[in-house]
Scaffold this motif. Structure first.
Motif, short mmCIF file in Angstrom:
data_model
loop_
_atom_site.label_atom_id
_atom_site.label_comp_id
_atom_site.label_asym_id
_atom_site.label_seq_id
_atom_site.Cartn_x
_atom_site.Cartn_y
_atom_site.Cartn_z
N CYS A 1 -2.60 13.60 -10.58
CA CYS A 1 -3.21 12.82 -11.33
C CYS A 1 -1.82 12.35 -11.98
CB CYS A 1 -3.19 14.06 -12.42
SG CYS A 1 -4.52 15.00 -12.16
N ASP A 2 -0.49 12.60 -11.37
CA ASP A 2 0.31 11.84 -11.32
C ASP A 2 0.10 9.80 -10.39
OD1 ASP A 2 2.07 13.25 -13.20
OD2 ASP A 2 3.82 13.36 -10.90
N PHE A 3 -0.30 10.19 -9.91
CA PHE A 3 -0.60 8.77 -9.11
C PHE A 3 -1.75 8.26 -9.97
CE2 PHE A 3 1.16 9.43 -5.28
CZ PHE A 3 2.22 8.87 -5.18
N VAL B 1 0.55 -1.12 0.31
CA VAL B 1 0.04 0.27 -0.20
C VAL B 1 0.61 1.30 -0.32
CG1 VAL B 1 -2.17 1.24 1.57
CG2 VAL B 1 -2.06 -1.18 0.89
N VAL B 2 0.54 1.92 -1.10
CA VAL B 2 1.24 3.33 -1.26
C VAL B 2 0.21 4.41 -0.74
CG1 VAL B 2 2.43 5.26 -2.35
CG2 VAL B 2 2.43 2.72 -3.13
N VAL B 3 1.21 4.88 0.92
CA VAL B 3 0.22 6.04 1.68
C VAL B 3 0.73 7.16 1.54
CG1 VAL B 3 -0.74 6.54 3.62
CG2 VAL B 3 -0.87 4.27 3.77
N TYR B 4 0.43 8.23 0.56
CA TYR B 4 0.99 9.17 1.03
C TYR B 4 -0.12 10.76 1.05
CZ TYR B 4 -2.23 11.66 -3.26
OH TYR B 4 -2.80 11.60 -4.83
N PHE B 5 0.91 11.74 1.43
CA PHE B 5 -0.02 12.57 2.59
C PHE B 5 0.44 14.10 1.39
CE2 PHE B 5 1.29 9.65 5.84
CZ PHE B 5 0.36 9.00 6.20
N TYR B 6 -1.08 14.74 1.69
CA TYR B 6 -0.70 16.26 0.86
C TYR B 6 -1.70 16.56 1.30
CZ TYR B 6 -5.27 14.67 -0.99
OH TYR B 6 -6.51 14.34 -0.95
N PRO B 7 -1.27 18.26 1.27
CA PRO B 7 -1.68 19.42 1.67
C PRO B 7 -2.86 19.64 1.65
CG PRO B 7 0.58 19.84 1.41
CD PRO B 7 -0.21 18.81 0.26
N ALA B 8 -3.30 19.62 0.67
CA ALA B 8 -4.76 20.35 -0.17
C ALA B 8 -5.15 19.96 -1.36
CB ALA B 8 -4.63 21.71 0.42
N ALA B 9 -6.63 19.20 -1.71
CA ALA B 9 -7.02 19.34 -2.61
C ALA B 9 -7.31 20.47 -3.22
CB ALA B 9 -8.39 18.48 -2.21
N MET B 10 -7.59 20.34 -4.45
CA MET B 10 -7.47 21.19 -5.56
C MET B 10 -6.39 22.15 -5.51
SD MET B 10 -11.58 21.08 -5.73
CE MET B 10 -11.85 21.18 -3.83
N THR B 11 -5.57 22.17 -5.30
CA THR B 11 -4.31 23.34 -5.13
C THR B 11 -3.51 22.38 -6.99
OG1 THR B 11 -2.90 22.34 -3.52
CG2 THR B 11 -4.48 24.05 -2.93
N PHE C 1 -12.66 17.15 -5.77
CA PHE C 1 -11.08 16.45 -5.73
C PHE C 1 -11.31 15.37 -7.09
CE2 PHE C 1 -7.00 15.78 -4.68
CZ PHE C 1 -6.42 16.07 -5.61
N ALA C 2 -11.66 14.52 -6.42
CA ALA C 2 -11.88 13.05 -7.43
C ALA C 2 -12.41 12.85 -8.74
CB ALA C 2 -12.59 11.46 -6.61
N ALA C 3 -13.19 13.45 -8.04
CA ALA C 3 -14.74 13.90 -9.25
C ALA C 3 -14.31 14.65 -10.89
CB ALA C 3 -16.38 14.93 -9.15
N GLU C 4 -13.73 16.14 -9.56
CA GLU C 4 -12.79 17.04 -11.06
C GLU C 4 -11.28 16.46 -11.95
OE1 GLU C 4 -12.41 20.69 -9.44
OE2 GLU C 4 -13.80 21.26 -8.54
N ASP C 5 -10.73 15.99 -11.55
CA ASP C 5 -9.45 14.96 -12.13
C ASP C 5 -9.41 13.70 -11.78
OD1 ASP C 5 -7.77 17.16 -12.13
OD2 ASP C 5 -8.17 17.61 -10.02
N SER C 6 -10.63 12.67 -11.53
CA SER C 6 -11.19 11.43 -12.19
C SER C 6 -10.31 10.54 -11.38
CB SER C 6 -11.30 10.99 -13.63
OG SER C 6 -11.85 11.80 -14.92
N LEU C 7 -10.16 10.87 -9.96
CA LEU C 7 -8.84 10.02 -8.82
C LEU C 7 -10.04 8.57 -8.65
CD1 LEU C 7 -8.02 13.15 -7.30
CD2 LEU C 7 -7.02 11.51 -9.22
N THR C 8 -9.43 7.46 -9.28
CA THR C 8 -10.37 6.37 -8.75
C THR C 8 -9.50 5.58 -7.72
OG1 THR C 8 -8.38 5.51 -9.89
CG2 THR C 8 -11.23 6.35 -10.91
#
Length: 155
Positions: A51-53, A33-43, A81-88
């Motif tokens: 999108c790279d993931f 499992v790749v668990v990645y932490f990011y500061p803020a959606a839609m920045t 965020f998921a809808a706008e960038d097709s994150l599955t």
């Protein structure tokens, strides 16, 4: 909080996700499992990284890796965020930052030369037994997934 290192037991968590469900790390035992932490959606940076993931998801999955993105954003923002960038892959909300803190992904960091407190862009790879295989902190949003794939020897 101290950061995780290879060989540490990955702390379990259950968090609400953008799709209205939840994700529990221990439910994913048996796979990487790749668990990645990011500061803020839609920045811009977080969108680039997500999108790279997304674009690497099929090769990661073929190599036996699942991906979970975690931020302190509320579920409704993650859903947009998921809808706008097709994150599955699952986007999980850690609104109280407890998982971020436990995993060493929240604390002091440098931002434009100033010391601030916030989410430290980080990626932790958990092996099928629940042990940390790789932990990377203060990663760059751009190019990180390609570097991670090289580190994990995934074509």
């Amino acid at each position: 909080m101290p950061r995780l290192s290879a060989g540490d037991l990955a702390p379990d968590f259950t968090l609400p996700t953008a799709d209205g469900g939840s994700v529990t790390l221990s439910d994913l035992r048996g796979q990487h499992v790749v668990v990645y932490f990011y500061p803020a959606a839609m920045t811009p940076g977080c969108t680039t990284q997500a999108c790279d993931f997304r674009d690497s998801l099929s090769s990661l999955a073929a190599a036996g890796y699942a991906v979970i993105g975690i931020s302190p954003d509320p579920v409704d923002k993650l859903a947009r965020f998921a809808a706008e960038d097709s994150l599955t892959f699952p986007l999980a909300s850690d609104a109280d930052r407890s998982v971020l803190e436990t995993w060493g992904a929240f604390g002091e960091k440098k931002l434009y030369g100033k010391t601030v407190t916030g989410v430290i862009r980080s990626t932790v790879v958990v092996d099928p037994d629940g042990t940390v295989e790789l932990a990377q902190y203060n990663v760059k949003a751009t190019g990180h997934v390609a570097k991670l794939r090289r580190d994990l020897k995934i074509d």
